[in-house]
Design an enzyme around this catalytic site. Structure first.
Site, PDB file in Angstrom:
ATOM      1  N   PHE A 158       7.639   1.219   2.210  1.00 22.64           N
ATOM      2  CA  PHE A 158       7.811  -0.190   1.862  1.00 22.64           C
ATOM      3  C   PHE A 158       8.039  -0.282   0.364  1.00 22.64           C
ATOM      4  O   PHE A 158       7.175   0.078  -0.434  1.00 22.64           O
ATOM      5  CB  PHE A 158       6.617  -1.067   2.254  1.00 22.64           C
ATOM      6  CG  PHE A 158       6.883  -2.514   1.937  1.00 22.64           C
ATOM      7  CD1 PHE A 158       7.586  -3.324   2.815  1.00 22.64           C
ATOM      8  CD2 PHE A 158       6.489  -3.060   0.714  1.00 22.64           C
ATOM      9  CE1 PHE A 158       7.891  -4.648   2.496  1.00 22.64           C
ATOM     10  CE2 PHE A 158       6.786  -4.391   0.387  1.00 22.64           C
ATOM     11  CZ  PHE A 158       7.479  -5.169   1.288  1.00 22.64           C
ATOM     12  N   ASP A 246       6.584   4.720  -6.847  1.00 27.08           N
ATOM     13  CA  ASP A 246       6.365   3.284  -6.660  1.00 27.08           C
ATOM     14  C   ASP A 246       4.866   3.059  -6.542  1.00 27.08           C
ATOM     15  O   ASP A 246       4.259   3.279  -5.496  1.00 27.08           O
ATOM     16  CB  ASP A 246       7.091   2.797  -5.392  1.00 27.08           C
ATOM     17  CG  ASP A 246       6.870   1.293  -5.144  1.00 27.08           C
ATOM     18  OD1 ASP A 246       5.988   0.695  -5.800  1.00 27.08           O
ATOM     19  OD2 ASP A 246       7.573   0.728  -4.279  1.00 27.08           O
ATOM     20  N   LYS A 287       2.478  -6.242  -9.029  1.00 28.24           N
ATOM     21  CA  LYS A 287       1.236  -6.771  -8.457  1.00 28.24           C
ATOM     22  C   LYS A 287       0.095  -6.935  -9.487  1.00 28.24           C
ATOM     23  O   LYS A 287       0.147  -7.862 -10.275  1.00 28.24           O
ATOM     24  CB  LYS A 287       0.830  -5.929  -7.258  1.00 28.24           C
ATOM     25  CG  LYS A 287       1.852  -6.096  -6.122  1.00 28.24           C
ATOM     26  CD  LYS A 287       1.374  -5.621  -4.771  1.00 28.24           C
ATOM     27  CE  LYS A 287       2.346  -6.086  -3.696  1.00 28.24           C
ATOM     28  NZ  LYS A 287       2.959  -5.034  -2.928  1.00 28.24           N
TER      29      LYS A 287
END
Ligand SMILES: *Cc1c(COP(=O)(O)O)cnc(C)c1O
Length: 441
Positions: A158, A246, A287
């Protein structure tokens, strides 16, 4: 309008809402695109590890906005930084310099140990940025023939929701009917070094990068073997391929170290001396970089890689805005000052021990996995069943918010500011709920 009113937030806090939860849910259903399937709870307030719904019921937040709220809800230092900077200067665009960006860039590169940073907003934009840098590096530095560069990715990944990113997703919902897809990506099995080695040996001269999550969060918190990340990076180095991490979900203390690529390093921040540390060629953050205050993402790399981007070749109107810079710096200071990495590591051990206890006691829980405070339990039922969803609804009724991912997996990721006592209370809630569920099922 009276300007005083604009600055006074107190009126928002305690006033009775004019609409109740059911009415607000009906609004979202009627007027909003149905691109999410939320748990039926309407939140109106958050502080630290807690959130409250519009009827005033209190919950433990065990999702933390997919790990954006590592620092806890509405951290007073972040609220104060955000409001102070918003009063002074919020956005200039990059047509001009601003007095926060340079300071932020220096701070970020020192904090994470890279030469340079490229600031963006959402996580997906960060991933897109990394892909663009990687491809350009492939052509200009590695000498890959034009338009032939490939980037290796992993199954069940993802990385966000743009057309290019979903082009290499293996999730039919994420991908279906959004074609034609962006070419230039090849997928291998996650945690499979042999597969990576094979493809690198076969097509290494056309491969520009390997994009990977150090732990696959959305897929259901899949933790790879300890040697996967360091060995994968080594293989990339051997074949002159960029290793792109990531860490949008795993980074910034979530997994019990500053970054998941730090491995089992016990230090507060970034340290290159530790032999557990695998330095990525490109690091993507988002985030928790802003502690949930504001969308802030960043791509870090050393000069030899970042140099391929020149004026006019990439950017974003909001990227690097002074509000984002100020908030991100404060969010990272909080991570250090409050020892969030250590707390996540310590509480993570306790949490998995408590969940392991449930695996023994109730056959509806088949296993627990994770690292730091990024964990998941596996529900012993078909991924097509509603069992995990029903358990999450029951958890909500008992005062704890979590969300199933991929059918029968429940992810547990509370804010990292949680205390041991609070964690035990949460484990008691989970135990009690699973027990009730075992009886009623
Ligand atoms: C959430 C996430 C993204 C996308 O971030 P957005 O801010 O939602 O665009 C990318 N990669 C990983 C690993 C994520 O968890």
């Amino acid at each position: 309008m009276n300007p005083k009113l604009i600055l006074d937030h107190s009126f928002m806090n305690e006033s009775t809402p004019t609409l109740n939860s059911q009415q607000l849910i009906a609004y979202e259903n009627k007027y909003g695109a149905h691109n999410y399937h939320p748990l039926p709870v309407v939140l109106s307030k958050g502080l630290g590890v807690y959130v409250w719904d519009v009827e005033g019921k209190q919950y433990y937040d065990f999702l933390s906005a997919y790990s954006a709220i590592n620092q806890g809800h509405s951290h007073t230092r972040l609220v104060s930084t955000l409001t102070q900077q918003a009063r002074r200067l919020s956005l200039t665009s990059r047509a001009f310099y601003n007095d926060q960006l340079g300071i932020y860039e220096k701070y970020m590169t020192e904090y994470f140990g890279f030469d340079m940073v490229l600031p963006m907003n959402s996580g997906a934009e960060g991933v897109e940025t990394a892909i663009k840098i990687c491809r350009k590096w492939g052509y200009e530095k590695k000498g890959i023939p034009v338009d032939e560069a490939k980037i290796i990715v992993c199954g069940q990944n993802f990385h966000g929701r743009t057309v290019t990113i979903i082009s290499f997703s293996s999730d039919p919902d994420a991908k279906g009917n959004f074609g034609p897809y962006t070419p230039g990506f090849e997928s291998i099995e996650y945690n499979n070094l042999k597969a990576l080695q094979t493809i690198l040996e076969k097509e290494g001269d056309r491969i520009a990068g390997f994009l990977v999550e150090p732990i696959q969060g959305e897929a259901g918190v899949y933790v790879p073997d300890d040697n996967f990340i360091p060995r994968a990076a080594e293989l990339c180095r051997t074949h002159n391929v960029l290793f792109i991490a990531d860490e949008i979900q795993t980074g910034i203390a979530r997994t019990g170290a500053l970054l998941a690529v730090c491995g089992d390093c016990n230090c507060q921040g970034h340290c290159e001396q530790q032999d557990t540390y695998t330095k990525p060629d490109i690091l993507i953050l988002g985030k928790a970089l802003s502690g949930g205050m504001y969308p802030v993402s960043a791509v870090l790399a050393d000069r030899r890689i970042m140099d391929v981007i020149r004026p006019g070749q990439h950017g974003s109107t909001y990227g690097g805005n002074p509000l984002a810079c100020a908030v991100a710096m404060e969010a990272l200071e909080i991570v250090k000052d409050e020892h969030l990495a250590q707390n996540a590591r310590r509480l993570g051990h306790i949490f998995r021990t408590r969940m392991q206890d449930l695996v023994q006691k109730y056959n509806i829980v088949s296993s627990v996995r994770g690292k730091g405070l990024l964990n998941a339990i596996l529900i012993n039922d078909s991924p097509d069943s509603t069992t995990a969803w029903d358990i999450c609804v029951a958890l909500k009724d008992n005062g704890l918010l979590a969300k199933p991912t991929h059918g029968n997996i429940i992810r547990f990721a509370p804010p990292l500011v949680m205390t041991e006592e609070q964690l035990h209370e949460c484990c008691d809630i989970i135990d009690k709920t699973i027990k009730e569920f075992t009886i009623s099922a």
